[in-house]
Motif scaffolding. Sequence first.
Motif, short mmCIF file in Angstrom:
data_model
loop_
_atom_site.label_atom_id
_atom_site.label_comp_id
_atom_site.label_asym_id
_atom_site.label_seq_id
_atom_site.Cartn_x
_atom_site.Cartn_y
_atom_site.Cartn_z
N PRO A 255 0.64 -1.57 0.08
CA PRO A 255 0.52 0.26 0.00
C PRO A 255 0.87 1.18 -0.17
O PRO A 255 0.43 2.02 -0.38
N CYS A 256 1.97 1.39 0.82
CA CYS A 256 3.50 2.39 0.75
C CYS A 256 4.18 2.92 -0.38
O CYS A 256 4.90 3.08 -0.21
N ALA A 297 9.50 9.15 3.26
CA ALA A 297 9.08 10.11 4.36
C ALA A 297 8.92 9.72 5.88
O ALA A 297 8.22 10.78 6.40
N ARG A 298 8.69 8.58 5.96
CA ARG A 298 8.78 8.27 7.97
C ARG A 298 9.52 9.70 8.19
O ARG A 298 9.38 9.82 9.55
N PHE A 311 11.25 0.79 11.65
CA PHE A 311 10.09 -0.72 12.10
C PHE A 311 9.37 -0.37 12.11
O PHE A 311 8.34 -0.77 11.90
N ALA A 312 8.55 1.19 12.04
CA ALA A 312 7.60 1.12 11.86
C ALA A 312 7.12 1.16 10.23
O ALA A 312 5.61 0.73 10.52
N HIS A 316 4.03 -1.57 9.44
CA HIS A 316 2.84 -0.95 8.77
C HIS A 316 2.67 -2.42 7.75
O HIS A 316 1.52 -2.40 7.50
N GLN A 317 3.62 -2.13 6.92
CA GLN A 317 4.04 -3.72 5.67
C GLN A 317 3.52 -5.16 6.08
O GLN A 317 2.51 -5.84 5.32
N GLN A 318 3.28 -4.67 7.19
CA GLN A 318 3.67 -6.62 8.05
C GLN A 318 1.83 -7.55 8.13
O GLN A 318 1.65 -8.08 7.96
N SER A 319 1.01 -6.18 7.91
CA SER A 319 0.10 -6.41 8.22
C SER A 319 -0.85 -6.63 6.81
O SER A 319 -1.75 -7.20 6.20
N ARG A 320 -0.34 -6.84 5.59
CA ARG A 320 -0.26 -7.45 4.57
C ARG A 320 0.71 -8.46 4.17
O ARG A 320 -0.05 -10.11 3.71
#
Length: 425
Positions: A255-256, A297-298, A311-312, A316-320
């Motif tokens: 998604p990112c 970006a982060r 880490f962030a 975030h990617q782990q959920s996919r």
Amino acid sequence: MLNFFRRTKKQAPKPNRINEHSLRTQLTDANALNVIKVLNANGFQAYLVGGCVRDALCGVKPKDFDVATDAPLEAVSKLFRRSRIVGRRFPIVHVRFGRDLIEVSTFRQSISDKVVHDDRGMILRDNAFGELHEDAFRRDFTTNALYYDPSNDEIIDFVDGIKDIKQKRLRFIGNTRTRLAEDPVRLLRAMRFSAKLGFAIDPEILRYAKESANSLEAVSPARLFDEFIKLFLNGYAEVVWRQLRETPLANALFPCCDPNSPLVLAAMRNTDERILGGASVTPGFLVAVLLWDDFCARSHDQATLEDDPAFATLKHQQSRIAVPRRFGTFAREVWLIQERLHKRNPRSLVRLTSHKRFRAGYDFLCLQAESDELMVPIADWWSEFQSADESQRRALIAQLPKAPRKRRRNRSRRKPTESAPEESS
Ligand code: ATP
Ligand code: MG
């Protein structure tokens, strides 16, 4: 539609039996043939099926061998010493021969009370065993439902798979929408086989791309990591990526990530070249590439500055896609070394070249330079530095722009009455 599958024993369809082909000279894997021989000798039917038959008919060397049999899984497991039943959703038997693995599955059917669906129609568990023709109709593409019987050198085709192989097209068995609802990963498989074999995907399948991309949310992230490996680490990543980004799938998986990122495309191409040349590849590198923009970006977003942007990003990617920790760590190290490669602190250059992620970090930088001309001088500088001798290295270091000197605070000038501010780090 249901009637398509609901055939009783008496109505079992007659398959085409094909004897003119050259599979005997191509499907010669001794272990797979041995598994079939042992099963036959114990009174069971057993066939080669799926990718190995499909690929061999296309003149492509099969990647692995799948066997389908009427033997129950427990019986298969008892016949082979180094074997075990694996998988909860779709249990099969893994039979090991040294480093080789033969996957043996018992004939299944797709219409039965024992097939558990969720409320969208997605198959959650499939334990409904059946007969050969039922097994053919529960498979995904017509091209994947061909059975080869080595005992009489015959191909068994219930679904016009041979015709589709000749016409180079990927078509689902049965109703497209239902088959995608049962398992949206089948759309990713369509992309993969199309890239691998140059087959056209039935336009009917692509019509449901958005719906299926949304449904991927319900697929386990661990399974999607397995698919990720199959999609991008088999030597045709660039074609796969070009296809994925034409559909909502790229965004559903990452998604990112900007689907049009030139860095991603260059990395996919580079991965294919490395595989072709026999060089090593790691999923960690592609993870680093795909999530680089998000990490940047982060890192730069001062307003929402996170403790550990790497880490962030990974979290975030782990959920996919459940990226195993070691590959996430690899990506993080590649990101973190970029700053040091840019800064080129003369005092730590040699130490940096022996950093365990120097090579990957440098490769990453070179890929960036392919699409970003601002990176070219830095990538070139590092290329020269690595092959330079001592005096050339000194010359290269002398060329570096001088880092602005940090002003030192002179403690003695502080007014004695002023309370010391806290050290900032
Ligand atoms: P490859 O091994 O080259 O990736 P393959 O077609 O053999 O391709 P596997 O994942 O090994 O793919 O699966 C073996 C066979 O099992 C397939 O050819 C297909 O018949 C069946 N199969 C696999 N996954 C699915 C699925 N999600 N839905 C229906 N049938 C499937
Ligand atoms: Mg296979």
